[in-house]
Design a protein around this motif. Sequence first.
Motif, PDB file in Angstrom:
ATOM      1  N   ALA A 179       0.845  -1.195   0.000  1.00  0.00           N
ATOM      2  CA  ALA A 179       0.000   0.000   0.000  1.00  0.00           C
ATOM      3  C   ALA A 179       0.879   1.243   0.000  1.00  0.00           C
ATOM      4  CB  ALA A 179      -0.926   0.006   1.216  1.00  0.00           C
ATOM      5  N   LYS A 312      -6.015   1.627  -7.340  1.00  0.00           N
ATOM      6  CA  LYS A 312      -5.375   0.352  -7.657  1.00  0.00           C
ATOM      7  C   LYS A 312      -4.350   0.530  -8.772  1.00  0.00           C
ATOM      8  CE  LYS A 312      -6.313  -4.332  -9.257  1.00  0.00           C
ATOM      9  NZ  LYS A 312      -7.333  -5.279  -9.753  1.00  0.00           N
ATOM     10  N   VAL A 318      -1.709  -0.872  -4.149  1.00  0.00           N
ATOM     11  CA  VAL A 318      -2.806   0.077  -4.026  1.00  0.00           C
ATOM     12  C   VAL A 318      -2.288   1.372  -3.418  1.00  0.00           C
ATOM     13  CG1 VAL A 318      -3.465  -0.753  -1.727  1.00  0.00           C
ATOM     14  CG2 VAL A 318      -5.188   0.335  -3.166  1.00  0.00           C
ATOM     15  N   ILE A 320      -3.389   5.064  -1.288  1.00  0.00           N
ATOM     16  CA  ILE A 320      -4.421   5.695  -0.470  1.00  0.00           C
ATOM     17  C   ILE A 320      -3.969   7.100  -0.081  1.00  0.00           C
ATOM     18  CG2 ILE A 320      -5.220   3.488   0.484  1.00  0.00           C
ATOM     19  CD1 ILE A 320      -3.871   4.297   3.137  1.00  0.00           C
ATOM     20  N   ASP A 341     -10.192   6.105   3.550  1.00  0.00           N
ATOM     21  CA  ASP A 341      -9.490   5.163   2.665  1.00  0.00           C
ATOM     22  C   ASP A 341      -8.945   3.985   3.451  1.00  0.00           C
ATOM     23  OD1 ASP A 341      -9.861   6.882   0.510  1.00  0.00           O
ATOM     24  OD2 ASP A 341      -7.786   7.589   0.476  1.00  0.00           O
ATOM     25  N   LEU A 345     -10.262   0.137   3.112  1.00  0.00           N
ATOM     26  CA  LEU A 345      -9.344  -0.849   2.536  1.00  0.00           C
ATOM     27  C   LEU A 345      -9.167  -2.027   3.483  1.00  0.00           C
ATOM     28  CD1 LEU A 345      -7.380  -1.833   0.404  1.00  0.00           C
ATOM     29  CD2 LEU A 345      -5.610  -0.377   1.423  1.00  0.00           C
ATOM     30  N   LEU A 360      -9.618  -5.233  -4.231  1.00  0.00           N
ATOM     31  CA  LEU A 360      -9.072  -3.936  -4.611  1.00  0.00           C
ATOM     32  C   LEU A 360      -9.924  -3.255  -5.674  1.00  0.00           C
ATOM     33  CD1 LEU A 360      -5.202  -4.435  -4.593  1.00  0.00           C
ATOM     34  CD2 LEU A 360      -6.733  -3.713  -2.760  1.00  0.00           C
ATOM     35  N   PHE A 363     -12.825  -1.789  -3.745  1.00  0.00           N
ATOM     36  CA  PHE A 363     -12.330  -0.650  -2.958  1.00  0.00           C
ATOM     37  C   PHE A 363     -12.118   0.560  -3.857  1.00  0.00           C
ATOM     38  CE2 PHE A 363      -8.440   1.717  -1.920  1.00  0.00           C
ATOM     39  CZ  PHE A 363      -8.835   2.324  -0.733  1.00  0.00           C
TER      40      PHE A 363
END
Length: 423
Positions: A179, A312, A318, A320, A341, A345, A360, A363
């Motif tokens: 992430a 993504k 991913v 955020i 976020d 997630l 994902l 999300f």
Amino acid sequence: MSSGPTLIDLKTERNRRIPNPDQIIIAGAGIAGLTLALALSDKGFSVQIFEKSATLAEIGAGLQLSPNATRLLDRLGVLERLKYASVEPQAICLQDGRSGANLLHLPIGETARQRWGAPYIVCHRADLQNALLNEARNRPNIAMQLQSTVTQYKSDAEGILVRVQYHDRIEEHRGALLAGADGVWSDMRTALSDTDRARYTGTIAWRSSVAVDQLPPAFAALMPPGTNVVAWTGANAHLIAYPIRSGQVINFVAVAPDRNIRRRWDDQRTNNASQDFIRAFAAWNQGICDLMRAGRPWTPWRLFAMKKCQFKIEERVVLIGDAAHAMTPYAAQGAAMAIEDACLLAAALATDGKKWTTALDQFSKARSKRVGAVVRRGALNQLAYHARGPIALARNVVFRNRPADKFVEGFDWLYGFDPEKRG
């Protein structure tokens, strides 16, 4: 060529390898990264954070945390840690920047708790980061390494392999997901596309703070009684004030156009243009002019924003927070969106943690829709705050005559939102 993370060539020599295929790896230990770590910890995940800074010191000053953020911080055990450093304002007030006349008074204190089930608070950004960090340090399944930069990554059948530069050595770490929570200048985002950078809006947020007992008398007379968030509107500019540090200090943010957009800045926190900035408010109320002089030094912070959300990157990578959707501050939702976020997630991964693509994708779709709506609200707020001429007169009429409960109702979609209950 980008200097950010790139795909790993698995044939290259490695210095050290630390396998842990089930952990979630987070790049960045700001508000987004720390909140994500806590949310994942609550769901039973092991978390490894890599932060390139040598120390955790949040840049900036105050921030507003609306109920959509504080309810999540409360669940994570962070809100209690903020109790003694934050302030719960009684109202949000809007005034005319020139005349000082009251335009709008929205009760927000007890109203927030009763209507949206969580408080509206204001605090110093560093106090929030410290609260998040102290809570993270109490979690045995959260590990953090400073002065470490994610330089390369590669997804494979086993998960994701991340290469980290740490001082004079390189480490390789296995994880289930990477992430990127590394802010507006995200290395992970720019590694994907050099053209997908945050754009400069041509506007600067000038920040300062003044102790309550040092406020100029003419300005203090403008402030509504009690503890409030107060905004003064004007042509192409606005000023916001609210208490921080347990109410002992007033935080100020003045937003105005960059009058010398071609200026080269060695550091966006270096003040070389305060005289130009102060002159932009010269025709405003005398109390505000006095405040502008008393608030020196005013620290400039250039405002950047993303053209579109980008969450993504690939199956196990991913973004955020600001890395995914840097936004202007007109809706006062930057920190709140990062917190949302993180919690959404974590909830998505806990629900469908083995089907990474599905989790994902869902999300990304949900957050793009939500953040897009917030960005549009911010654009409307900017138009209202910075209106001039007949448009400003019409705005003032609407603000003075529309019932306060109608304005409050207009926040239900924003402040009443609970990402953990919507999937």
